[in-house]
Design an enzyme around this catalytic site. Structure first.
Site, PDB file in Angstrom:
ATOM      1  N   THR A  44      -3.464  -5.550   0.935  1.00 41.36           N
ATOM      2  CA  THR A  44      -2.829  -4.236   1.127  1.00 41.36           C
ATOM      3  C   THR A  44      -3.652  -3.404   2.116  1.00 41.36           C
ATOM      4  O   THR A  44      -3.094  -2.570   2.831  1.00 41.36           O
ATOM      5  CB  THR A  44      -2.677  -3.493  -0.216  1.00 41.36           C
ATOM      6  OG1 THR A  44      -3.972  -3.195  -0.749  1.00 41.36           O
ATOM      7  CG2 THR A  44      -1.881  -4.319  -1.209  1.00 41.36           C
ATOM      8  N   ASP A  45      -4.961  -3.673   2.171  1.00 42.42           N
ATOM      9  CA  ASP A  45      -5.782  -2.958   3.156  1.00 42.42           C
ATOM     10  C   ASP A  45      -5.324  -3.324   4.574  1.00 42.42           C
ATOM     11  O   ASP A  45      -5.269  -2.469   5.463  1.00 42.42           O
ATOM     12  CB  ASP A  45      -7.261  -3.309   2.988  1.00 42.42           C
ATOM     13  CG  ASP A  45      -8.136  -2.479   3.934  1.00 42.42           C
ATOM     14  OD1 ASP A  45      -8.485  -3.005   5.019  1.00 42.42           O
ATOM     15  OD2 ASP A  45      -8.366  -1.297   3.623  1.00 42.42           O
ATOM     16  N   VAL A  51      28.774  23.024  -8.056  1.00 41.66           N
ATOM     17  CA  VAL A  51      27.857  22.232  -7.223  1.00 41.66           C
ATOM     18  C   VAL A  51      28.580  20.960  -6.793  1.00 41.66           C
ATOM     19  O   VAL A  51      28.530  20.560  -5.626  1.00 41.66           O
ATOM     20  CB  VAL A  51      26.560  21.900  -7.993  1.00 41.66           C
ATOM     21  CG1 VAL A  51      25.687  20.959  -7.190  1.00 41.66           C
ATOM     22  CG2 VAL A  51      25.807  23.182  -8.340  1.00 41.66           C
ATOM     23  N   GLN A  52      29.328  20.384  -7.735  1.00 46.28           N
ATOM     24  CA  GLN A  52      30.033  19.136  -7.463  1.00 46.28           C
ATOM     25  C   GLN A  52      30.928  19.234  -6.210  1.00 46.28           C
ATOM     26  O   GLN A  52      30.876  18.380  -5.328  1.00 46.28           O
ATOM     27  CB  GLN A  52      30.902  18.739  -8.666  1.00 46.28           C
ATOM     28  CG  GLN A  52      30.155  18.211  -9.869  1.00 46.28           C
ATOM     29  CD  GLN A  52      29.742  19.313 -10.846  1.00 46.28           C
ATOM     30  OE1 GLN A  52      29.542  20.472 -10.442  1.00 46.28           O
ATOM     31  NE2 GLN A  52      29.583  18.985 -12.121  1.00 46.28           N
ATOM     32  N   PHE A  97      31.475  29.467 -11.612  1.00 50.83           N
ATOM     33  CA  PHE A  97      31.628  28.282 -12.443  1.00 50.83           C
ATOM     34  C   PHE A  97      32.471  28.684 -13.644  1.00 50.83           C
ATOM     35  O   PHE A  97      31.991  29.414 -14.526  1.00 50.83           O
ATOM     36  CB  PHE A  97      30.283  27.702 -12.867  1.00 50.83           C
ATOM     37  CG  PHE A  97      30.430  26.375 -13.565  1.00 50.83           C
ATOM     38  CD1 PHE A  97      30.041  26.208 -14.892  1.00 50.83           C
ATOM     39  CD2 PHE A  97      30.984  25.291 -12.899  1.00 50.83           C
ATOM     40  CE1 PHE A  97      30.195  24.990 -15.526  1.00 50.83           C
ATOM     41  CE2 PHE A  97      31.137  24.063 -13.535  1.00 50.83           C
ATOM     42  CZ  PHE A  97      30.742  23.911 -14.852  1.00 50.83           C
ATOM     43  N   LYS A 149       0.867  -1.191   0.000  1.00 51.16           N
ATOM     44  CA  LYS A 149       0.000   0.000   0.000  1.00 51.16           C
ATOM     45  C   LYS A 149       0.897   1.231   0.000  1.00 51.16           C
ATOM     46  O   LYS A 149       1.781   1.368   0.862  1.00 51.16           O
ATOM     47  CB  LYS A 149      -0.909   0.014   1.224  1.00 51.16           C
ATOM     48  CG  LYS A 149      -1.996   1.055   1.167  1.00 51.16           C
ATOM     49  CD  LYS A 149      -3.077   0.706   0.175  1.00 51.16           C
ATOM     50  CE  LYS A 149      -4.216  -0.057   0.804  1.00 51.16           C
ATOM     51  NZ  LYS A 149      -5.279  -0.365  -0.194  1.00 51.16           N
ATOM     52  N   HIS A 173      18.565  27.295 -12.508  1.00 54.87           N
ATOM     53  CA  HIS A 173      19.262  28.441 -13.106  1.00 54.87           C
ATOM     54  C   HIS A 173      18.452  29.739 -13.043  1.00 54.87           C
ATOM     55  O   HIS A 173      17.210  29.707 -13.182  1.00 54.87           O
ATOM     56  CB  HIS A 173      19.589  28.126 -14.569  1.00 54.87           C
ATOM     57  CG  HIS A 173      20.353  26.840 -14.740  1.00 54.87           C
ATOM     58  ND1 HIS A 173      21.635  26.652 -14.255  1.00 54.87           N
ATOM     59  CD2 HIS A 173      20.010  25.661 -15.321  1.00 54.87           C
ATOM     60  CE1 HIS A 173      22.039  25.422 -14.545  1.00 54.87           C
ATOM     61  NE2 HIS A 173      21.071  24.793 -15.186  1.00 54.87           N
ATOM     62  N   ASN A 227      20.403  22.002 -10.502  1.00 55.11           N
ATOM     63  CA  ASN A 227      20.923  23.369 -10.548  1.00 55.11           C
ATOM     64  C   ASN A 227      19.809  24.225 -11.136  1.00 55.11           C
ATOM     65  O   ASN A 227      19.500  24.127 -12.328  1.00 55.11           O
ATOM     66  CB  ASN A 227      22.185  23.418 -11.432  1.00 55.11           C
ATOM     67  CG  ASN A 227      22.990  24.684 -11.180  1.00 55.11           C
ATOM     68  OD1 ASN A 227      22.475  25.615 -10.553  1.00 55.11           O
ATOM     69  ND2 ASN A 227      24.215  24.705 -11.667  1.00 55.11           N
ATOM     70  N   ARG A 283      27.693  34.235  -9.370  1.00 54.98           N
ATOM     71  CA  ARG A 283      26.380  33.831  -9.886  1.00 54.98           C
ATOM     72  C   ARG A 283      25.444  33.475  -8.736  1.00 54.98           C
ATOM     73  O   ARG A 283      25.891  33.221  -7.612  1.00 54.98           O
ATOM     74  CB  ARG A 283      26.521  32.630 -10.831  1.00 54.98           C
ATOM     75  CG  ARG A 283      26.900  31.332 -10.136  1.00 54.98           C
ATOM     76  CD  ARG A 283      26.850  30.124 -11.075  1.00 54.98           C
ATOM     77  NE  ARG A 283      27.230  28.905 -10.345  1.00 54.98           N
ATOM     78  CZ  ARG A 283      27.239  27.686 -10.903  1.00 54.98           C
ATOM     79  NH1 ARG A 283      26.882  27.519 -12.165  1.00 54.98           N
ATOM     80  NH2 ARG A 283      27.600  26.627 -10.187  1.00 54.98           N
TER      81      ARG A 283
HETATM   82  O1  LIG Z   1      28.044  23.906 -10.738  1.00 59.78           O
HETATM   83  C1  LIG Z   1      27.900  23.616 -11.926  1.00 59.78           C
HETATM   84  N1  LIG Z   1      28.299  22.403 -12.377  1.00 59.78           N
HETATM   85  C2  LIG Z   1      28.182  22.018 -13.676  1.00 59.78           C
HETATM   86  O2  LIG Z   1      28.568  20.900 -14.022  1.00 59.78           O
HETATM   87  C3  LIG Z   1      27.594  22.959 -14.573  1.00 59.78           C
HETATM   88  N2  LIG Z   1      27.325  22.927 -15.913  1.00 59.78           N
HETATM   89  N3  LIG Z   1      26.776  24.107 -16.236  1.00 59.78           N
HETATM   90  N4  LIG Z   1      26.691  24.897 -15.139  1.00 59.78           N
HETATM   91  C4  LIG Z   1      27.194  24.202 -14.091  1.00 59.78           C
HETATM   92  N5  LIG Z   1      27.336  24.527 -12.774  1.00 59.78           N
END
Ligand SMILES: O=c1[nH]c(=O)c2nn[nH]c2[nH]1
Length: 295
Positions: free
Chosen positions: A57-58, A227-228, A159, A10, A256, A254, A176
């Site tokens: 499931t009930d 971000v990575q 970036f 459920k 934008h 991400n 940014r």
């Molecule tokens: O932080 C980011 N990682 C990415 O891989 C990426 N690609 N475009 N903008 C980005 N910004």
């Protein structure tokens, strides 16, 4: 043909529970959405229309309400483990129970500077999530997490220095907006049984609080080069915060915000260092994922 895999149950079982402190007349409320999926010797219900092996499931829904009434429902890791363990212990032909708990936010109101005893508000779409799998003969595997935690910073994100070739249109940027919706999970070493989960019950709230604080702190303080890199650092710090964790993962869209060139309008400057008005983009979005494991 043969039945390669099967699990049923459920989904979207919604439940609310109030805990009433008689002494202080203070109520605490919890609301969650539960999914129960069972595995075991259930093949014949698919292949032979043999319903004798089917726990309805009930009945799983009714069990969820009964267990919520008779047991603590917080931390969600404990309730999910109690529920998972119940199904494996109760039905000899069920060997694995997968329980998902999504806990929604009811944050106590502050009225006239004081926490109100029984009034709450939904402060955001953020959820606390738990997946607990009771596997007969193995133990209870728990994965805890945060989802839909929407954050934004108006600077402190860069970036640049990425691959530049004849498919690259993206300009490099040193300042940014960064916005994402945090989905993060941390997996625990397998608990041998429900007692082991109960013995560690204090670690679940503590780790959720620390993971959330680490996420906010690094998001805010890092001059993020990507971000990575920032999400990797978050994973490292969460792993360091709780020795019982085996892995930490993040999945970050991400989200934008595009600059808008207004120079066609009497030379109005609104790009680069003059950028103030942006166009938030609903799609497409970057999607950056990682899992970091203990050495
Ligand atoms: O932080 C980011 N990682 C990415 O891989 C990426 N690609 N475009 N903008 C980005 N910004």
């Amino acid at each position: 043909p043969r039945l390669a895999a099967a699990r049923y149950g459920k989904d979207n079982i919604r439940l609310y529970k109030v805990e009433k402190d008689e002494a202080t007349k203070t109520h605490t409320v919890y609301e969650m959405t539960v999914c129960v999926l069972l595995e075991g010797e259930i093949e014949t219900s698919y292949t032979k229309a043999d319903n004798s092996v089917v726990v309805a499931t009930d009945s799983m829904k009714q069990t969820t309400y009964i267990m919520a009434k008779q047991n603590p429902i917080h931390p969600p890791e404990l309730f999910a483990s109690i529920l998972a363990d119940h199904f494996v212990q109760t039905y000899k032909h069920i060997h694995t129970a997968h329980i998902s708990v999504i806990q929604h936010r009811w944050t106590r109101m502050t009225i006239d500077g004081k926490p109100h005893p029984h009034s709450f508000f939904r402060d955001g779409n953020e959820k606390r999530v738990v997946q607990a799998d009771a596997i007969e003969g193995k133990g209870i595997e728990i994965k805890s997490g945060i989802s839909d935690l929407l954050v934004l910073k108006s600077t402190g994100s860069q970036f640049h220095s990425f691959v530049r070739d004849d498919f690259t249109a993206l300009p490099e940027v040193w300042d940014r907006i960064l916005s994402t919706s945090v989905d993060s999970n941390w997996s625990w070493s397998t608990f041998p049984n429900l007692d082991a989960v109960k013995k560690n019950v204090d670690k679940f709230d503590d780790t959720w609080t620390k993971a959330r604080e680490i996420t906010f702190r690094l998001f805010a303080l890092e001059e993020s080069p990507s971000v990575q890199n920032t999400m990797y650092k978050m994973c490292e710090q969460i792993l360091a915060a709780q020795p019982l964790l085996q892995t930490v993962d993040y999945s970050l869209p991400n989200k934008h915000y595009f600059e808008i060139d207004l120079s066609w309008h009497h030379g109005l400057k609104n790009t680069g260092k003059d950028a103030e008005v942006y166009a938030p983009q609903s799609d497409p979005n970057g999607l950056i994922k990682c899992t970091v494991a203990r050495d």
